[in-house]
Write a protein that holds these residues in place. Structure first.
Motif, PDB file in Angstrom:
ATOM      1  N   SER A  87      -4.239   9.235   2.079  1.00  0.00           N
ATOM      2  CA  SER A  87      -3.859   7.835   1.649  1.00  0.00           C
ATOM      3  C   SER A  87      -3.678   7.122   2.726  1.00  0.00           C
ATOM      4  O   SER A  87      -3.698   5.806   2.891  1.00  0.00           O
ATOM      5  CB  SER A  87      -2.451   7.997   0.803  1.00  0.00           C
ATOM      6  N   ARG A 143       0.782  -1.187   0.106  1.00  0.00           N
ATOM      7  CA  ARG A 143      -0.049  -0.020  -0.059  1.00  0.00           C
ATOM      8  C   ARG A 143       0.707   1.228   0.102  1.00  0.00           C
ATOM      9  O   ARG A 143       0.501   2.301  -0.708  1.00  0.00           O
ATOM     10  CB  ARG A 143      -0.795  -0.004   1.235  1.00  0.00           C
ATOM     11  N   VAL A 190       0.594   6.969  -6.370  1.00  0.00           N
ATOM     12  CA  VAL A 190      -0.757   7.918  -6.284  1.00  0.00           C
ATOM     13  C   VAL A 190      -0.053   9.232  -6.322  1.00  0.00           C
ATOM     14  O   VAL A 190      -0.455  10.297  -7.045  1.00  0.00           O
ATOM     15  CB  VAL A 190      -1.581   7.435  -5.128  1.00  0.00           C
ATOM     16  N   ASN A 210      -6.549   6.009   4.479  1.00  0.00           N
ATOM     17  CA  ASN A 210      -7.226   4.846   3.813  1.00  0.00           C
ATOM     18  C   ASN A 210      -6.528   3.517   4.102  1.00  0.00           C
ATOM     19  O   ASN A 210      -6.874   2.524   4.255  1.00  0.00           O
ATOM     20  CB  ASN A 210      -7.177   5.139   2.388  1.00  0.00           C
ATOM     21  N   LEU A 211      -5.243   3.826   4.325  1.00  0.00           N
ATOM     22  CA  LEU A 211      -4.421   2.463   4.808  1.00  0.00           C
ATOM     23  C   LEU A 211      -4.818   1.874   6.045  1.00  0.00           C
ATOM     24  O   LEU A 211      -4.980   0.840   6.414  1.00  0.00           O
ATOM     25  CB  LEU A 211      -2.848   3.010   4.677  1.00  0.00           C
ATOM     26  N   MET A 263       0.994   3.913  -2.654  1.00  0.00           N
ATOM     27  CA  MET A 263       0.590   5.468  -2.350  1.00  0.00           C
ATOM     28  C   MET A 263       1.716   6.483  -3.207  1.00  0.00           C
ATOM     29  O   MET A 263       1.407   7.596  -3.456  1.00  0.00           O
ATOM     30  CB  MET A 263       0.846   5.488  -0.848  1.00  0.00           C
ATOM     31  N   SER A 267      -3.111  14.899  -0.036  1.00  0.00           N
ATOM     32  CA  SER A 267      -3.312  13.533  -0.451  1.00  0.00           C
ATOM     33  C   SER A 267      -2.632  12.336   0.319  1.00  0.00           C
ATOM     34  O   SER A 267      -2.962  11.320   0.507  1.00  0.00           O
ATOM     35  CB  SER A 267      -2.683  13.236  -1.876  1.00  0.00           C
ATOM     36  N   ILE A 268      -1.320  12.900   0.944  1.00  0.00           N
ATOM     37  CA  ILE A 268      -0.813  11.652   1.503  1.00  0.00           C
ATOM     38  C   ILE A 268      -1.310  11.299   2.805  1.00  0.00           C
ATOM     39  O   ILE A 268      -1.456  10.304   3.250  1.00  0.00           O
ATOM     40  CB  ILE A 268       0.990  12.486   1.908  1.00  0.00           C
ATOM     41  N   GLY A 280     -11.103  12.238   4.584  1.00  0.00           N
ATOM     42  CA  GLY A 280     -10.578  12.856   3.534  1.00  0.00           C
ATOM     43  C   GLY A 280     -11.066  13.921   2.859  1.00  0.00           C
ATOM     44  O   GLY A 280     -10.741  14.999   2.454  1.00  0.00           O
TER      45      GLY A 280
END
Length: 463
Positions: free
Chosen positions: A439, A160, A167, A442-443, A164, A435-436, A393
């Motif tokens: 992410s 992941r 991404v 989400n992880l 990332m 975005s980091i 997010g």
């Protein structure tokens, strides 16, 4: 020692079947692979001199093969009544012999590959203690990767994190390209409409805006990766320092809003699902619908009008370190979030509530609280956690309106302000770091799935 080698080789063989892992192992363990390839070359050279290699040679029975296939052609002529010249017969026999040689050569090489795979050669090399130490020292990253691969949860997190990275690279490319093709002229917007052509050219040269697209894109990648974000177009402000000041403000408000929403929404959703079609359920659904329908900025303005202007209880503008100034922004952001989480909690629990295993638990005479929390709520957590992660997010990405209403110097308002210039490095850095965080959230959500649902955990282990 033997157990360690067995574990290494076992995971090494599994990684060889996955293309990306195979490439990564070669790159990270190139020093070890030099020895593997050298030994394979030595073994292949020795194999070519062996009896098993020579047994594949067709030179000894070529005449027999030619004679046999010649007879086959004669029978074909006799049965089908064809007319084939002697030259054509010889050409067909020649092609047949060449094909047979290729097949045998392929079988010979396949036999070698099956006996001397990379893992088999590595196993023989690792049995030498001196080489084992050398390999650990010079190919340490490779063994770290093998260790991560051996642990399903570490492997999942590692994959992941790698995803990332890609991404982030995609985000940089997309955001930069959109800003690059934007019709807005940064130099003209900053210097004003009266700026001369020389002033505009000097501005573009100073910030590298006169360079080709590819070169600017490469510099954008390099600056983000090295954390050298440069200076903003307006005020010549250090972008990294600006984001370091503003990002924690938005994060703190977002997490406090999330905490408030969870504290309110989950109990409300549980009660509403258990007391379905009750007065509480109808009232809750009404308030949830209102919370989803009313815009955040309108709620913010109403709160400022009543609590700041009319009764002067709370400050109308945000101030870092003043706890009271957090209350209204957190309420505004938490309202829509709590409505979404509560509705999902209710819907998910209603779906689980009618399941057979819940009826079985009740028929056994279990306490109702145990049935609700251990059997219904626990199995309904997956979609609830998904919504919470997605909403966090959306808060980080959409907090700009609320920050503007309460004059919060956060990352959302910072990106919006810079967008209208457009201040390319500032916008790019802000979007990438948001975005980091998204992410990472989400992880964490994906990892929580494994601990909440044994089926997902089993799939991850077999992945």
């Amino acid at each position: 020692m033997d157990n360690i080698i067995f574990s290494i080789i076992n995971n090494f063989e599994k990684m060889q079947k996955i293309f990306l892992y195979k490439i990564a192992v070669i790159i990270l363990g190139i020093f070890t692979y030099i020895f593997i390839w050298s030994k394979k070359f030595f073994l292949y050279s020795r194999y070519k001199k062996s009896h098993s290699y020579k047994s594949f040679n067709l030179d000894n029975d070529t005449q027999y093969q030619e004679k046999e296939y010649y007879q086959h052609i004669e029978k074909e002529i006799e049965i089908l009544g064809k007319k084939i010249s002697e030259a054509e017969k010889k050409e067909r026999v020649k092609k047949y012999i060449e094909e047979q040689k290729k097949i045998k050569e392929k079988n010979r090489d396949a036999k070698f590959k099956s006996n001397f795979t990379d893992s088999a050669v590595l196993r023989s090399l690792l049995e030498n203690k001196i080489f084992f130490v050398y390999s650990i020292i010079f190919s340490f990253p490779m063994y770290i990767l093998i260790y991560l691969f051996s642990k399903w949860y570490m492997k999942y997190i590692f994959e992941r994190l790698v995803m990332m990275i890609f991404v982030m690279l995609g985000v940089i490319f997309l955001v930069f390209t959109i800003l690059y093709i934007s019709p807005m002229d940064s130099a003209l917007n900053i210097l004003g409409q009266d700026a001369t052509r020389e002033q505009i050219e000097a501005f573009n040269k100073s910030y590298g805006l006169d360079k080709p697209y590819i070169e600017q894109l490469f510099n954008a990648f390099k600056n983000i990766i090295t954390f050298d974000l440069g200076k903003s177009y307006v005020g010549n402000e250090d972008i990294f320092s600006a984001i370091a000041r503003k990002f924690p403000v938005t994060l703190s408000i977002a997490f406090l809003s999330l905490l408030l929403a969870v504290i309110i929404a989950i109990p409300a959703g549980i009660i509403s699902s258990i007391k379905q079609y009750s007065l509480f359920d109808y009232v809750f659904m009404l308030f949830a619908l209102i919370g989803l329908s009313i815009p955040n900025f309108w709620i913010g303005l109403i709160l400022i009008l009543n609590f700041s202007i009319n009764i002067n209880l709370l400050p109308s503008t945000f101030s870092v370190g003043d706890f009271k100034s957090y209350i209204m922004p957190v309420i505004v952001l938490g309202t829509g979030l709590s409505a979404s989480v509560a509705r999902m909690t209710r819907a998910s629990m209603l779906e689980i509530k009618s399941s057979d295993f819940v009826l079985t638990a009740r028929s056994k005479g279990l306490n109702e609280n145990i049935v609700i929390f251990r059997h219904i709520f626990k199995n309904a957590l997956i979609p609830i956690i998904t919504v919470v992660g997605m909403q966090l997010g959306s808060i980080l990405g959409g907090a700009a309106v609320t920050e503007k209403v309460f004059n919060i110097s956060g990352i959302g308002s910072y990106i919006v302000d810079k967008q209208f210039i457009p201040d390319i490095p500032a916008v790019l850095a802000g979007v990438v770091y948001v975005s980091i965080v998204v992410s990472i959230v989400n992880l964490i959500v994906d990892i929580l799935y494994a601990f909440l649902d044994p089926r997902i955990k089993s799939n991850m282990k077999n992945y």
